[in-house]
Design an enzyme around this catalytic site. Structure first.
Site, short mmCIF file in Angstrom:
data_model
loop_
_atom_site.label_atom_id
_atom_site.label_comp_id
_atom_site.label_asym_id
_atom_site.label_seq_id
_atom_site.Cartn_x
_atom_site.Cartn_y
_atom_site.Cartn_z
N HIS A 1 0.84 -1.18 0.00
CA HIS A 1 0.00 0.00 0.00
C HIS A 1 0.89 1.25 0.00
CE1 HIS A 1 -3.87 -2.07 1.71
NE2 HIS A 1 -3.39 -2.65 0.61
N GLU B 1 1.44 3.77 2.05
CA GLU B 1 2.24 4.11 3.22
C GLU B 1 3.49 3.24 3.31
OE1 GLU B 1 -2.17 4.50 4.48
OE2 GLU B 1 -0.96 3.35 3.05
N CYS C 1 -5.24 1.81 6.59
CA CYS C 1 -6.09 0.67 6.93
C CYS C 1 -5.67 0.08 8.28
CB CYS C 1 -6.04 -0.39 5.84
SG CYS C 1 -4.41 -1.10 5.53
N ALA D 1 -27.93 10.20 -33.38
CA ALA D 1 -27.76 9.39 -34.59
C ALA D 1 -28.86 9.72 -35.59
CB ALA D 1 -27.79 7.90 -34.26
N SER E 1 -24.01 7.35 -36.94
CA SER E 1 -23.65 8.23 -35.82
C SER E 1 -22.16 8.52 -35.76
CB SER E 1 -24.10 7.58 -34.50
OG SER E 1 -23.42 6.34 -34.30
N TRP F 1 -18.98 10.24 -37.45
CA TRP F 1 -18.82 10.66 -36.06
C TRP F 1 -19.51 12.01 -35.90
CZ3 TRP F 1 -17.04 7.04 -32.95
CH2 TRP F 1 -16.23 6.04 -33.48
N ARG G 1 -8.37 2.58 -26.89
CA ARG G 1 -7.39 2.67 -27.98
C ARG G 1 -6.66 4.00 -27.92
NH1 ARG G 1 -11.94 0.44 -29.81
NH2 ARG G 1 -12.76 2.31 -30.84
N SER H 1 -30.74 -9.16 -22.99
CA SER H 1 -31.85 -9.86 -22.34
C SER H 1 -32.21 -11.17 -23.02
CB SER H 1 -33.09 -8.95 -22.30
OG SER H 1 -32.83 -7.79 -21.55
N GLU I 1 -21.51 3.15 -22.48
CA GLU I 1 -21.66 3.71 -23.82
C GLU I 1 -22.69 2.85 -24.53
OE1 GLU I 1 -18.40 4.88 -26.27
OE2 GLU I 1 -17.03 5.11 -24.57
#
Length: 380
Positions: free
Chosen positions: A33, A35, A61, A148, A154, A156, A193, A208, A300
């Site tokens: 950690h 410290e 901690c 879009a 969409s 860019w 990227r 789903s 996103e």
């Protein structure tokens, strides 16, 4: 920033007479950690820490985990003073670390730069205090709020600088989440990227009906979480051969077993705000992620899942990238139901505005959630 998960992001600086005599940052899980790292650095420099001042992001901690308690190491170093930015909301600590320092006769100053420290560790504080990760929703739209064209185009709307900034936010997250509609329309990789990163965030899809194509680009060998209500065992086995982990969850408004309010959910095809039979319970999904020690989730997705997450109260922050263009009759950013009164609106508070090339990024935070974290991370 990118290697400590599920642990918090912590730094420690040891100072004597205005000189830095040791510095450390929390290492990947199982490593030292902050410290302990700073104490080792001071030892390498040949410096004594007795009577020095420790500055540390988080309360040391006080419990045994993968490593011994940092509070004990600090006490053994015999500093005169310890300055702490935020308390540790971990129930195993929660003030016990500061108490141990004070019991040893060390002066403690707490709460200095607490909000800045919490901004680094919102996910850790959220998971420790409420059991779910801190979740932000990334949106990109025109001046008139369109994301879009109706034909799906969409890419860019925003420029290169805005897209690069979006990848920087992806990079700090533990999980990048999208919906099935986005997968079918864009076939995204869900990777970071053009950014120097020691690890890629995990990928996750709300699916789903278990429609994820077995040749989808996101199935690149890295583990992918697929959240579904489908019991198609054969499809699940085939996806698992592509290193997908299929997680079956309760359906929204249906068979949620824990009695908690079910969240409306969508896989990107349906508008949000109503219960759709068979759709994933998004609140249950975030609780599951919390159990897997996920601190931060970057979303996103299309208007359906974005709206469903907002309708289900599953979004803590919004990152909205706005381009100076008008698209007119086109798809909106989020699919939310029509309101009868303005008091029903979901309100965020702007906390930052940044110009990125020709675009603007707006950060909106759900302030009630933030204040809850501030309370959980209070140090005294």
């Amino acid at each position: 920033m990118y290697t400590t998960t599920p642990n918090p992001r912590v730094g420690c600086v040891i100072v004597r007479d205005g000189r830095v005599i040791g510095e450390g940052a929390t290492q990947p899980p199982g490593g030292a950690h902050a410290e302990v790292g700073a104490l080792r650095d001071a030892a390498r420099r040949g410096e004594s820490t007795a009577g020095a001042t420790f500055y540390v992001t988080l309360e040391p901690c006080s419990h045994y985990g993968r490593t011994p308690p940092c509070a004990d190491a600090v006490v053994a170093a015999a500093p005169a003073r310890v300055v702490v930015a935020m308390g540790d909301p971990n129930p195993l600590v929660a003030g016990a670390g500061l108490a141990r320092l004070r019991d040893a006769g060390i002066a403690v100053t707490a709460g200095i730069c607490q909000e800045e420290a919490l901004a680094l560790n919102a996910g850790f504080a959220a998971r420790m205090s409420r059991g779910t990760p801190w979740t932000w929703l990334k949106l990109a739209a025109s001046l008139d709020g369109r994301s879009a064209l109706h034909n799906g185009m969409s890419q860019w709307i925003t420029g290169a600088e805005a897209r690069a900034d979006g990848h920087a936010w992806r990079a700090r997250a533990d999980v990048i989440l999208t919906g099935m509609g986005t997968v079918l329309k864009d076939d995204p990789q869900l990777t970071v990227r053009d950014f120097d990163l020691p690890r890629q965030p995990r990928k996750a899809v709300v699916d789903s009906e278990l429609r994820l194509p077995e040749n989808a680009r996101l199935l690149d060998g890295s583990e992918v979480w697929v959240f579904t209500t489908s019991d198609d065992q054969e499809k699940a086995r085939r996806l698992e051969q592509r290193n997908a982990r299929v997680i079956r969850l309760p359906a929204a408004g249906g068979d949620a077993a824990d009695g908690a309010p079910a969240a409306s959910a969508s896989d990107g095809r349906a508008s949000a705000g109503r219960a759709f039979p068979g759709r994933v319970d998004l609140a249950a999904m975030l609780r599951w992620m919390g159990e897997q020690q996920v601190n931060e989730v970057h979303v996103e997705a299309g208007a359906g899942l974005s709206g469903a997450l907002l309708a289900a109260d599953c979004v803590d922050e919004v990152l909205a990238y706005i381009a100076p263009v008008l698209l007119g009759d086109a798809a909106g950013m989020v699919g939310l139901p029509m309101l009868e009164h303005l008091k029903e609106a979901r309100r965020f508070e702007f906390i930052d505005v940044a110009r990125l090339g020709g675009d603007v990024r707006l950060r909106g935070r759900y302030m009630e959630r933030w204040q809850q974290l501030m309370t959980a991370a209070a140090a005294s």
